[in-house]
Scaffold this active site. Sequence first.
Site, short mmCIF file in Angstrom:
data_model
loop_
_atom_site.label_atom_id
_atom_site.label_comp_id
_atom_site.label_asym_id
_atom_site.label_seq_id
_atom_site.Cartn_x
_atom_site.Cartn_y
_atom_site.Cartn_z
N TYR A 146 0.86 -1.19 0.00
CA TYR A 146 0.00 0.00 0.00
C TYR A 146 0.89 1.23 0.00
CZ TYR A 146 -3.50 3.44 1.47
OH TYR A 146 -4.33 4.54 1.54
N ASP A 239 9.39 2.70 -0.51
CA ASP A 239 8.37 3.46 0.21
C ASP A 239 8.65 3.27 1.70
OD1 ASP A 239 6.19 4.37 1.59
OD2 ASP A 239 4.69 3.42 0.31
N LYS A 267 5.00 10.37 7.69
CA LYS A 267 4.70 10.07 9.10
C LYS A 267 5.68 10.74 10.06
CE LYS A 267 2.20 5.79 7.97
NZ LYS A 267 0.79 6.01 8.23
N1 HOZ Z 1 -4.03 3.54 5.95
C1 HOZ Z 1 -3.44 4.15 7.07
C2 HOZ Z 1 -2.51 3.24 7.78
N2 HOZ Z 1 -1.74 2.37 7.01
C3 HOZ Z 1 -4.51 4.60 8.02
C4 HOZ Z 1 -4.61 6.05 8.03
C5 HOZ Z 1 -5.60 6.58 9.04
O1 HOZ Z 1 -6.73 6.13 9.10
O2 HOZ Z 1 -5.23 7.47 9.75
#
Ligand code: HOZ
Length: 428
Positions: A146, A239, A267
């Site tokens: 992802y 990534d 992040k």
């Molecule tokens: N897809 C995000 C973690 N891999 C979640 C993001 C969120 O809901 O803050």
Amino acid sequence: MPRTYAASKALFERAQRVIPGGVNSPVRACRSVGADPVFIAQGDGPIVTDADGNTYIDMIGSWGPLILGHSNAEILDAIKEAMGMGTSFGAPTEVEVRFAEAVTAAMPVMDMVRAVSSGTEATMSALRLARGATGRDKIIKMDGGYHGHTDCLLVAAGSGAATLGIPGSAGVPAGAAKDTIVVPYNDAAAVEQALAGGDVAAVIVEPIAGNMGTVPPAPGYLEALRAATAKHGTILIFDEVMTGFRVAYGGATARFGVTPDLVCVGKIVGGGLPAAAFGGRGDIMRHLAPLGGVYQAGTLSGNPLAMAAGLRALEILRRPGTYERLEQLGARLEAGLLAAAKAAGHDFCINRIGSMLTMFFTAGPVTDYATAKRADTALFASFFRGMRERGIFWAPSQFEAVFLSLAHSENEIDEICAAAQASLASPK
Ligand code: HOZ
């Protein structure tokens, strides 16, 4: 005292009237774990407090950024100081230069770096850059990998897409996805085969998969990707939105000593504010406008508050002992969870690297998305609910990692493990 959730319930009802599903990012709705979300009012160190005053030991850490815990005083000071000078200029600032110097120093593969506002933007921009620099269209991604919600990457996607069972999103035009080749994670031979035509612009990979749950690279896998991409003139993109500054200061790139061509970070690099970045080899980065023909831009890119928070976070992480401490805490958590699982008599596979961990509800080993999907998601859902009721804020998906911070102590780890033992013993 049983917990009550009246305020969260009321907020969720209001939210659902005006926000699709009541949330601004789908996995937060907790649907796959058969729960309603709790609304968070406050965070302090390793603890979050919900709208009803219930407290939780936080294992989500805002999905990775909060490696220093909530409301870290030094980060708040940096934001306040930056805020006193204004919040956004849409013009270059000194703090962006300092941020770029710090990130390129941490990741020597980056001759240059450009700041953006989210991980999605970083990977989307890195791919456009790779396509522009090579003049090729095809890209390779991993099954269950992802990289944010860019059209061409929302194919066989992990994270929230996997959690909700929509790994290929509606609304992605066939044309946007037709050049995306999907191969299993940890299968270097499949990548070599897909590269053979010499027409692939980029391979994008989480060097440690985090969005199918935590899955480390098999020995030699990253090296094989490096060799195969170099042979075919394909750009290798790591990534590291999740792993950058998390598994080592220099990310998985430093931890495994394999050098890609481009790296995406996010992040942690924003210190809890919206910032991300992509960077890499100078000859590739110079294809970006205004130097070259690959366009990429953003009104809030390099936002001074986010840059200041990120810079301060990196300063703190550079202090001696940081990653040793995170490793200690991670090892204690892993051992405690394994003991809890053993006591409950269930089959589990715990994958951990440093302070990121996934407890898969399957015997394992979990080495790719196919093996991750063998997990008993109903049992995971019951575990999640049991943990939350016992004051542990676990990620509401089997296909995500949980994260420790420097604000966690041995006491919290032991509480988490005791809660795990109780939750596994009496499913909710
Ligand atoms: N897809 C995000 C973690 N891999 C979640 C993001 C969120 O809901 O803050």
